[in-house]
Design a protein around this motif. Structure first.
Motif, mmCIF file in Angstrom:
data_model
loop_
_atom_site.group_PDB
_atom_site.id
_atom_site.type_symbol
_atom_site.label_atom_id
_atom_site.label_comp_id
_atom_site.label_asym_id
_atom_site.label_seq_id
_atom_site.Cartn_x
_atom_site.Cartn_y
_atom_site.Cartn_z
ATOM 1 N N THR A 97 0.831 -1.205 0.000
ATOM 2 C CA THR A 97 0.000 0.000 0.000
ATOM 3 C C THR A 97 0.867 1.258 0.000
ATOM 4 O OG1 THR A 97 -1.834 -1.100 1.115
ATOM 5 C CG2 THR A 97 -1.730 1.291 1.293
ATOM 6 N N LEU A 98 1.905 1.270 0.828
ATOM 7 C CA LEU A 98 2.804 2.430 0.870
ATOM 8 C C LEU A 98 3.550 2.591 -0.450
ATOM 9 C CD1 LEU A 98 4.263 2.064 4.486
ATOM 10 C CD2 LEU A 98 2.452 3.589 3.710
ATOM 11 N N TRP A 99 3.973 1.467 -1.043
ATOM 12 C CA TRP A 99 4.669 1.544 -2.333
ATOM 13 C C TRP A 99 3.754 2.084 -3.419
ATOM 14 C CZ3 TRP A 99 3.903 -0.844 -7.075
ATOM 15 C CH2 TRP A 99 4.943 -0.690 -8.003
ATOM 16 N N LEU A 100 2.525 1.608 -3.460
ATOM 17 C CA LEU A 100 1.570 2.109 -4.439
ATOM 18 C C LEU A 100 1.319 3.601 -4.255
ATOM 19 C CD1 LEU A 100 -1.225 -0.632 -4.729
ATOM 20 C CD2 LEU A 100 0.282 0.188 -6.541
ATOM 21 N N THR A 101 1.169 4.034 -3.012
ATOM 22 C CA THR A 101 0.904 5.452 -2.741
ATOM 23 C C THR A 101 2.064 6.325 -3.205
ATOM 24 O OG1 THR A 101 -0.419 4.825 -0.818
ATOM 25 C CG2 THR A 101 0.327 7.107 -0.943
ATOM 26 N N GLY A 102 3.298 5.928 -2.859
ATOM 27 C CA GLY A 102 4.454 6.722 -3.254
ATOM 28 C C GLY A 102 4.642 6.765 -4.759
ATOM 29 N N ALA A 103 4.510 5.607 -5.419
ATOM 30 C CA ALA A 103 4.712 5.563 -6.867
ATOM 31 C C ALA A 103 3.637 6.363 -7.602
ATOM 32 C CB ALA A 103 4.713 4.104 -7.340
ATOM 33 N N VAL A 104 2.403 6.222 -7.181
ATOM 34 C CA VAL A 104 1.306 6.925 -7.859
ATOM 35 C C VAL A 104 1.425 8.430 -7.664
ATOM 36 C CG1 VAL A 104 -1.185 7.293 -7.780
ATOM 37 C CG2 VAL A 104 -0.276 4.976 -7.840
ATOM 38 N N PHE A 109 2.197 13.556 -10.034
ATOM 39 C CA PHE A 109 2.607 14.958 -10.035
ATOM 40 C C PHE A 109 3.645 15.240 -11.109
ATOM 41 C CE2 PHE A 109 0.348 15.556 -6.117
ATOM 42 C CZ PHE A 109 0.061 16.910 -6.121
ATOM 43 N N LEU A 110 4.411 14.230 -11.517
ATOM 44 C CA LEU A 110 5.343 14.445 -12.618
ATOM 45 C C LEU A 110 4.592 14.732 -13.917
ATOM 46 C CD1 LEU A 110 8.230 14.390 -13.754
ATOM 47 C CD2 LEU A 110 7.952 11.919 -14.074
ATOM 48 N N PHE A 111 3.645 13.865 -14.251
ATOM 49 C CA PHE A 111 2.857 14.088 -15.460
ATOM 50 C C PHE A 111 1.854 15.231 -15.279
ATOM 51 C CE2 PHE A 111 3.777 9.399 -15.892
ATOM 52 C CZ PHE A 111 4.764 9.575 -16.848
ATOM 53 N N VAL A 185 -1.225 0.397 -10.796
ATOM 54 C CA VAL A 185 -0.320 1.548 -10.919
ATOM 55 C C VAL A 185 -0.733 2.438 -12.081
ATOM 56 C CG1 VAL A 185 2.059 2.231 -11.401
ATOM 57 C CG2 VAL A 185 1.603 0.353 -9.827
ATOM 58 N N ILE A 186 -1.046 1.842 -13.231
ATOM 59 C CA ILE A 186 -1.425 2.633 -14.406
ATOM 60 C C ILE A 186 -2.734 3.369 -14.164
ATOM 61 C CG2 ILE A 186 -2.123 2.495 -16.818
ATOM 62 C CD1 ILE A 186 -0.169 0.198 -17.159
ATOM 63 N N MET A 245 -4.326 15.179 -1.208
ATOM 64 C CA MET A 245 -4.324 14.154 -2.252
ATOM 65 C C MET A 245 -3.513 12.936 -1.836
ATOM 66 S SD MET A 245 -3.982 16.217 -5.847
ATOM 67 C CE MET A 245 -3.712 14.649 -6.676
ATOM 68 N N LEU A 246 -2.394 13.156 -1.159
ATOM 69 C CA LEU A 246 -1.566 12.041 -0.700
ATOM 70 C C LEU A 246 -2.331 11.155 0.271
ATOM 71 C CD1 LEU A 246 1.146 10.577 -0.490
ATOM 72 C CD2 LEU A 246 1.824 12.254 1.245
ATOM 73 N N ILE A 247 -3.008 11.772 1.216
ATOM 74 C CA ILE A 247 -3.797 10.997 2.182
ATOM 75 C C ILE A 247 -4.963 10.301 1.482
ATOM 76 C CG2 ILE A 247 -5.259 11.190 4.227
ATOM 77 C CD1 ILE A 247 -3.431 13.450 5.171
ATOM 78 N N GLY A 248 -5.604 11.012 0.535
ATOM 79 C CA GLY A 248 -6.687 10.388 -0.209
ATOM 80 C C GLY A 248 -6.211 9.220 -1.063
ATOM 81 N N THR A 249 -5.003 9.339 -1.648
ATOM 82 C CA THR A 249 -4.462 8.238 -2.435
ATOM 83 C C THR A 249 -4.131 7.042 -1.556
ATOM 84 O OG1 THR A 249 -3.529 9.836 -3.997
ATOM 85 C CG2 THR A 249 -2.645 7.609 -4.062
#
Length: 343
Positions: A97-104, A109-111, A185-186, A245-249
């Motif tokens: 869950t933490l990995w998904l949150t960080g990657a997403v 925000f990059l795109f 992830v996508i 948004m981070l908490i919501g993700t």
């Protein structure tokens, strides 16, 4: 007969000022409190806020009753919660869950920043494409997007690259191309990109246009102005929304459990499908979400404080600083009470 030189005005004569007697205050000084000449000022009485006190007492009472009902309710099975709280299955789901949150969030925000720059561009084609992307992905529910990507093989069985209506250089079968984790992830990244683009665009628009004009007057290029002048000031508006948004993700990653991704919620579901202890296992997931969200909220506070340095003359004290001040004041009151009791 007296001449004009012999006549003078008494008011022009050098009259020495009266010397106040010893122990007597000057006429210009106010009399000391309690003396006969002091004015009797009414005492200052603070305003009685009865309604505020009653509402606060009622809120505390209701909160205490709810807390006691949760703690003393045997249906929660707190001993089972403690037993499964740190099991390997739950911790593996938490790490995913933490990995998904960080990657997403990073990819989103990059795109999203790229889309925000396109939206603010003078090129009408780039503006239209950016607006269309945000419109489509904000108008579609996240679960629908995930299901579309999970069934991409039914929509496009093969993907190829080549000359239109001509020979294909290579083709790729999409039936087994996207697994559950990659699909999550996508789907989450494309969904977060649309919201991140609007957050970044709003932050950039919140900066005074005079800052850009001043940078151009100094000879700074467009990219350097955006990177060194506009973005640091826009972060004051971006960080609070980005933190939300981070908490919501983090909480929104639980929706990938429908794709059988072994996140925190799905790992808990696998456990209670075997032992049928639904409530305590759901409490395990709830407590982990609360713990991680609390840590992220604390980090968001200090990041906001960092970017607010130039917005105010003095930053407000941190919660730790306020706690130390209140403890020092409480110790001072206790010391005064004990000293008065000793006398």
């Amino acid at each position: 007969m007296a001449t004009p030189s012999d006549v003078f005005d008494v008011s022009d004569a050098a009259v020495p000022p009266p010397v106040p007697a010893a122990g007597r205050a000057s006429a210009t000084e106010p009399p000391p409190p309690g003396s006969a000449g002091a004015c009797a000022l009414p005492p200052i009485v603070p305003r009685r806020r009865t309604g505020r006190r009653l509402s606060a007492a009622a809120a505390l009472l209701v909160s205490a009753l709810l807390l006691v009902s949760v703690v003393r309710n045997e249906a929660f099975q707190w001993q089972v919660v403690g037993q499964y709280f740190t099991t390997s299955a739950v911790l593996d789901g938490l790490l995913l869950t933490l990995w998904l949150t960080g990657a997403v969030m990073a990819l989103g925000f990059l795109f999203g920043t790229l889309l925000a720059v396109m939206r603010l561009s003078a090129n009408p084609v780039l503006r239209t494409l950016s607006w269309g992307y945000v419109w489509i992905f904000r108008s579609t529910p996240l679960l629908v997007q995930l299901l579309f990507w999970f069934n991409i093989g039914a929509l496009y069985p093969t993907l190829g690259l080549g000359i239109p209506y001509g020979p294909q250089l290579f083709t790729l079968t999409t039936v087994n191309l996207l697994g559950p984790t990659l699909t999550a992830v996508i789907g989450l990244t494309l969904h977060e990109t649309a919201y991140a683009a609007e957050v970044v665009r709003g932050g950039i628009l919140s900066v005074d246009p005079g800052q850009t004009e001043a940078a151009q007057a100094l000879g700074l290029g467009r990219r350097r102005t955006l990177r060194r002048i506009v973005v640091p000031q826009a972060m004051r508006s971006i960080v609070p929304t980005a933190g939300n948004m981070l908490i919501g993700t983090l909480k929104g990653t639980s929706i990938v459990s429908v794709l059988a991704v072994h996140d925190l919620l799905y790992s808990v579901q696998l456990v209670y499908n075997q032992n049928y202890r639904v409530i305590p296992l759901l409490m395990v997931a709830t407590l982990w979400y609360i713990a991680v969200t609390s840590v992220l909220s604390a980090g968001q506070y200090y990041v906001e404080r960092y970017y607010a340095r130039g917005a105010s003359r003095a930053l407000p004290p941190t919660p730790a600083r306020r706690l130390r001040v209140r403890l020092a004041a409480l110790r001072g009151r206790l010391h005064a009470v004990t000293a008065a009791g000793g006398r």
